[in-house]
Scaffold this motif. Structure first.
Motif, PDB file in Angstrom:
ATOM      1  N   THR A 359       0.809  -1.220   0.000  1.00  0.00           N
ATOM      2  CA  THR A 359       0.000   0.000   0.000  1.00  0.00           C
ATOM      3  C   THR A 359       0.846   1.277   0.000  1.00  0.00           C
ATOM      4  O   THR A 359       0.743   2.109   0.904  1.00  0.00           O
ATOM      5  CB  THR A 359      -0.938   0.004   1.223  1.00  0.00           C
ATOM      6  N   PRO A 360       1.680   1.470  -1.029  1.00  0.00           N
ATOM      7  CA  PRO A 360       2.463   2.712  -1.081  1.00  0.00           C
ATOM      8  C   PRO A 360       1.560   3.928  -1.280  1.00  0.00           C
ATOM      9  O   PRO A 360       0.490   3.842  -1.890  1.00  0.00           O
ATOM     10  CB  PRO A 360       3.365   2.494  -2.298  1.00  0.00           C
ATOM     11  N   LEU A 361       2.015   5.063  -0.772  1.00  0.00           N
ATOM     12  CA  LEU A 361       1.303   6.315  -1.002  1.00  0.00           C
ATOM     13  C   LEU A 361       1.477   6.782  -2.447  1.00  0.00           C
ATOM     14  O   LEU A 361       0.614   7.468  -3.000  1.00  0.00           O
ATOM     15  CB  LEU A 361       1.802   7.390  -0.041  1.00  0.00           C
ATOM     16  N   SER A 387      -2.422  -0.726  -3.209  1.00  0.00           N
ATOM     17  CA  SER A 387      -2.724   0.700  -3.319  1.00  0.00           C
ATOM     18  C   SER A 387      -3.085   1.099  -4.746  1.00  0.00           C
ATOM     19  O   SER A 387      -2.455   0.659  -5.707  1.00  0.00           O
ATOM     20  CB  SER A 387      -1.508   1.516  -2.868  1.00  0.00           C
ATOM     21  N   GLN A 388      -4.080   1.947  -4.864  1.00  0.00           N
ATOM     22  CA  GLN A 388      -4.447   2.478  -6.171  1.00  0.00           C
ATOM     23  C   GLN A 388      -3.374   3.392  -6.742  1.00  0.00           C
ATOM     24  O   GLN A 388      -3.374   3.686  -7.949  1.00  0.00           O
ATOM     25  CB  GLN A 388      -5.757   3.251  -6.072  1.00  0.00           C
ATOM     26  N   PHE A 389      -2.415   3.823  -5.910  1.00  0.00           N
ATOM     27  CA  PHE A 389      -1.366   4.729  -6.363  1.00  0.00           C
ATOM     28  C   PHE A 389      -0.077   4.007  -6.733  1.00  0.00           C
ATOM     29  O   PHE A 389       0.950   4.645  -6.969  1.00  0.00           O
ATOM     30  CB  PHE A 389      -1.088   5.780  -5.292  1.00  0.00           C
ATOM     31  N   ASN A 403      -7.403   2.817  -1.285  1.00  0.00           N
ATOM     32  CA  ASN A 403      -6.791   4.134  -1.134  1.00  0.00           C
ATOM     33  C   ASN A 403      -5.983   4.111   0.165  1.00  0.00           C
ATOM     34  O   ASN A 403      -6.556   3.963   1.249  1.00  0.00           O
ATOM     35  CB  ASN A 403      -7.872   5.214  -1.062  1.00  0.00           C
ATOM     36  N   PRO A 404      -4.657   4.252   0.098  1.00  0.00           N
ATOM     37  CA  PRO A 404      -3.840   4.109   1.300  1.00  0.00           C
ATOM     38  C   PRO A 404      -4.025   5.234   2.321  1.00  0.00           C
ATOM     39  O   PRO A 404      -3.504   5.148   3.434  1.00  0.00           O
ATOM     40  CB  PRO A 404      -2.408   4.090   0.754  1.00  0.00           C
ATOM     41  N   ASP A 406      -7.059   5.984   3.273  1.00  0.00           N
ATOM     42  CA  ASP A 406      -8.328   5.613   3.901  1.00  0.00           C
ATOM     43  C   ASP A 406      -8.084   4.385   4.778  1.00  0.00           C
ATOM     44  O   ASP A 406      -8.133   3.244   4.303  1.00  0.00           O
ATOM     45  CB  ASP A 406      -9.370   5.317   2.814  1.00  0.00           C
ATOM     46  N   LEU A 407      -7.841   4.619   6.056  1.00  0.00           N
ATOM     47  CA  LEU A 407      -7.496   3.517   6.954  1.00  0.00           C
ATOM     48  C   LEU A 407      -8.643   2.524   7.084  1.00  0.00           C
ATOM     49  O   LEU A 407      -8.419   1.312   7.156  1.00  0.00           O
ATOM     50  CB  LEU A 407      -7.109   4.060   8.337  1.00  0.00           C
ATOM     51  N   SER A 408      -9.869   3.006   7.118  1.00  0.00           N
ATOM     52  CA  SER A 408     -11.017   2.113   7.258  1.00  0.00           C
ATOM     53  C   SER A 408     -11.157   1.204   6.043  1.00  0.00           C
ATOM     54  O   SER A 408     -11.455   0.010   6.170  1.00  0.00           O
ATOM     55  CB  SER A 408     -12.297   2.923   7.457  1.00  0.00           C
ATOM     56  N   GLN A 409     -10.958   1.772   4.857  1.00  0.00           N
ATOM     57  CA  GLN A 409     -11.056   0.953   3.650  1.00  0.00           C
ATOM     58  C   GLN A 409      -9.986  -0.135   3.634  1.00  0.00           C
ATOM     59  O   GLN A 409     -10.250  -1.286   3.267  1.00  0.00           O
ATOM     60  CB  GLN A 409     -10.923   1.826   2.400  1.00  0.00           C
ATOM     61  N   MET A 410      -8.759   0.207   4.053  1.00  0.00           N
ATOM     62  CA  MET A 410      -7.700  -0.796   4.103  1.00  0.00           C
ATOM     63  C   MET A 410      -8.016  -1.869   5.132  1.00  0.00           C
ATOM     64  O   MET A 410      -7.795  -3.065   4.895  1.00  0.00           O
ATOM     65  CB  MET A 410      -6.348  -0.136   4.406  1.00  0.00           C
TER      66      MET A 410
END
Length: 473
Positions: A359-361, A387-389, A403-404, A406-410
Motif C-alpha cells: 500500500t504505497p502512497l 494501493s491504487q497509487f 486508497n492508502p 483511507d485507513l477504514s477501507q484498508m
C-alpha cells in the motif's frame, strides 16, 4: 554489432548466483547477459577524488564503475536527487528542499559521468539511461558531441505539471530530458504528465505515434510497464519454501494467518498508514485476535539522511504501541523486521502467507505486488491488497485495490482478504497471472529497445538529409 550501454546511478554487485535486488538491476542484468555490453555508473564507493572508471568483465558483460567524492555524494546523491527530486516526484513537497549548490552538484556529477562514459563509447553503441539521478545525462553527452542513440527510463512516478513546478529548475530539467531519443515511463498517467507539461507550457507539441517535438528535438514518449519473470519466481518460491527462516516463521505462526509486507524503509511506501490500518482492523474485527499476524520486512535505506532516520523511529514506535495494545502471551500482532533478506527467500515467504499487503502512497510500479502474485500456489493462492497509487494496480485486476489514505477501507480489505473463499481467490489469481506473463521483463526490455532503435534510425536519416541539403545548398 551494436553494444548495449546501460547507465544507472548504481551498478549492482556482480556476485554470481545471487539475484539482483531491484527491478532495475534485474532488468539490466537480463538485457546485458543476452546481448552483451557495458553497465556504467557509480560504484557505491566514496573516494578522495573521482578517477578513471574501474573496468571488470564477467562473461559478456563489462562493468565500468567510478567513485564519487564526499562533496559529489552529498550534493548530487543525498542532496538534489534524494532531498529534492525523490520527494517531489512522490508528491511529498512537504519533505522536499531545494539548494542551488546541491543542484549545481547534480549537474556537475552528470557532466563528469558523461565525460567518463564518452571515453568508453564506440560509434554503434546504444545507450540506455535509467532513473531520476540522470535526467540531464543525454544533454551532457550531446554537448560532448555524442551522436549515439540514447534512451531514458524513469522507474519512479513522473509528477503532474503543478507538482513538477515546485522544483525550481523544472524547466531546465525537462529541457535536458528532451535530448533523449526515447523517454519511457512506468504508466500512461506518468507519460501524460510529461506531455501535459510540454503542451501546457507551450514548449512543443505531440504528433502521431507519441512523437514529441520540443526544444529543437524530436523524440518518442511512451509507457513501458516493467515486469517480472513469473515462472522463475514461482519456481524460486517452491525451492526455498523449506529454508530455515521460512520453516521458523511457519512454526512460530502455529497455524495463524500471515499478512506479508516487504518494502524499503521509505516514506513513500505508506508504512505508518499500513500499521495504523492493521490496528483499525484489529479494533473492528476482534474475532481475528490471536489468529493473524502482520509480518513487515523493511530493510533500511539512505540511513544517513535525516528524513529516513525519522521514519524508522516513527515506525518502530507504532509497532511497539500497537503490539503493546493488542499482544497476548502467545501472540504478537506485528513482527517488524528492519533487515534485508535474500530475494528468493522473500518469494518463499510470500508463498506461505495468506495476504500480500502492498500500500504505497505513491509508486512508479512496485514489483513486490507482481512478485507476490507470481509466488503464490495456484491451488491455494493468497490475496493481494494493493494501493491504487502503485503503477501495478493497472495491471493486476484481481487485487483488492485500496486508497492508502483511507485507513477504514484498508482495514475492511484486510478482513475481506482473510475471509475470501477459495474459488474467488483462485479466479482472482488467474486473472492476474495472464497479464504478468503477457508483459514480463523481457517484453519490457525488448519493447523499449525496439522503439529506441526505430527512433534513432529515423533521426539519423533526418540528420543526414539535412546535412546533404546543406552541402547541396
Amino acid at each position: 554489432m551494436s553494444r548495449l550501454i546501460v547507465v544507472s546511478n548504481r551498478v549492482a554487485p556482480t556476485q554470481e548466483g545471487r539475484p539482483a535486488a531491484g527491478g532495475l538491476a534485474i532488468g539490466v542484468l537480463d538485457a546485458l547477459k543476452e546481448t552483451g555490453g557495458v553497465w556504467f555508473g557509480w560504484s557505491g564507493e566514496i573516494v578522495g577524488e573521482a578517477g578513471e572508471p574501474v573496468i571488470e568483465k564477467h562473461g559478456n558483460v563489462t562493468y565500468a564503475t567510478v567513485g564519487l567524492s564526499r562533496r559529489d555524494y552529498d550534493q548530487y546523491y543525498r542532496g538534489f536527487s534524494n532531498a529534492t527530486l525523490w520527494p517531489a516526484f512522490h508528491y511529498r513537497t512537504d519533505l522536499a528542499r531545494y539548494d542551488r549548490q546541491e543542484y549545481a552538484g547534480y549537474l556537475r556529477v552528470n557532466a563528469m559521468l558523461a565525460k567518463q562514459l564518452k571515453a568508453l563509447l564506440k560509434p554503434d553503441d546504444i545507450i540506455w539511461v535509467h532513473d531520476y539521478h540522470l535526467l540531464p545525462f543525454a544533454q551532457c553527452l550531446r554537448e560532448l558531441g555524442v551522436a549515439n542513440p540514447i534512451g531514458f527510463f524513469l522507474h519512479i512516478p513522473f509528477p503532474v505539471p503543478e507538482m513538477l513546478r515546485t522544483v525550481p529548475p523544472h524547466e531546465e530539467l525537462v529541457t535536458g530530458m528532451c535530448a533523449y531519443d526515447v523517454l519511457g515511463f512506468q504508466t500512461d498517467a506518468d507519460r501524460q504528465s510529461f506531455v501535459d507539461y510540454i503542451e501546457r507550457g507551450h514548449f512543443g507539441h505531440v504528433s502521431e505515434g507519441g512523437m514529441v517535438h520540443a526544444h529543437g528535438h524530436m523524440f518518442k514518449v511512451a509507457a513501458y510497464p516493467i515486469g517480472v519473470y513469473p515462472d522463475a519466481i514461482a519456481q524460486a518460491a517452491q525451492q526455498f519454501s523449506d529454508r530455515k527462516p521460512v520453516r521458523a516463521l511457519r512454526e512460530a505462526m502455529r497455524g495463524r494467518r500471515v499478512i506479508m509486507s516487504v518494502d524499503r524503509l521509505d516514506y513513500s511506501k505508506g508504512l505508518v498508514e499500513r500499521f495504523q490500518a492493521f490496528e483499525r482492523f484489529l479494533l473492528n474485527a476482534p474475532g481475528w485476535h490471536g489468529r493473524v499476524s502482520l509480518v513487515q520486512v523493511a530493510p533500511p535505506t539512505r540511513s544517513d539522511v535525516q528524513t529516513y532516520q525519522r521514519i524508522r523511529q516513527t515506525l518502530e514506535g507504532e509497532a511497539g504501541r500497537i503490539n503493546g495494545r493488542f499482544a497476548q502471551l502467545d501472540w504478537t500482532p506485528i513482527q517488524y523486521l528492519n533487515r534485508k533478506y535474500e530475494r528468493n527467500l522473500l518469494m518463499a515467504l510470500f508463498r506461505m502467507s495468506q495476504v500480500g499487503y502492498v500500500t504505497p502512497l505513491r509508486d512508479g510500479m512496485n514489483l513486490v505486488a507482481k512478485e507476490y502474485i507470481a509466488s503464490q500456489d495456484p491451488a491455494d493462492p493468497g490475496v493481494l491488497v494493493l494501493s491504487q497509487f502503485a503503477g501495478a494496480a493497472e495491471q493486476l485486476p484481481g487485487a483488492l485495490v485500496v486508497n492508502p489514505f483511507d485507513l477504514s477501507q484498508m482495514a475492511e480489505a484486510l478482513e475481506r482478504a482473510l475471509s475470501m473463499p477459495l474459488e474467488e481467490r483462485q479466479a482472482r489469481h488467474a486473472d492476474m497471472m495472464g497479464p504478468l506473463r503477457e508483459m514480463d521483463l523481457s517484453k519490457w526490455r525488448d519493447a523499449f529497445l525496439a522503439d529506441l532503435g526505430h527512433v534513432a534510425t529515423a533521426a539519423t536519416v533526418t540528420r543526414n538529409a539535412v546535412k546533404f541539403a546543406n552541402i547541396a545548398a
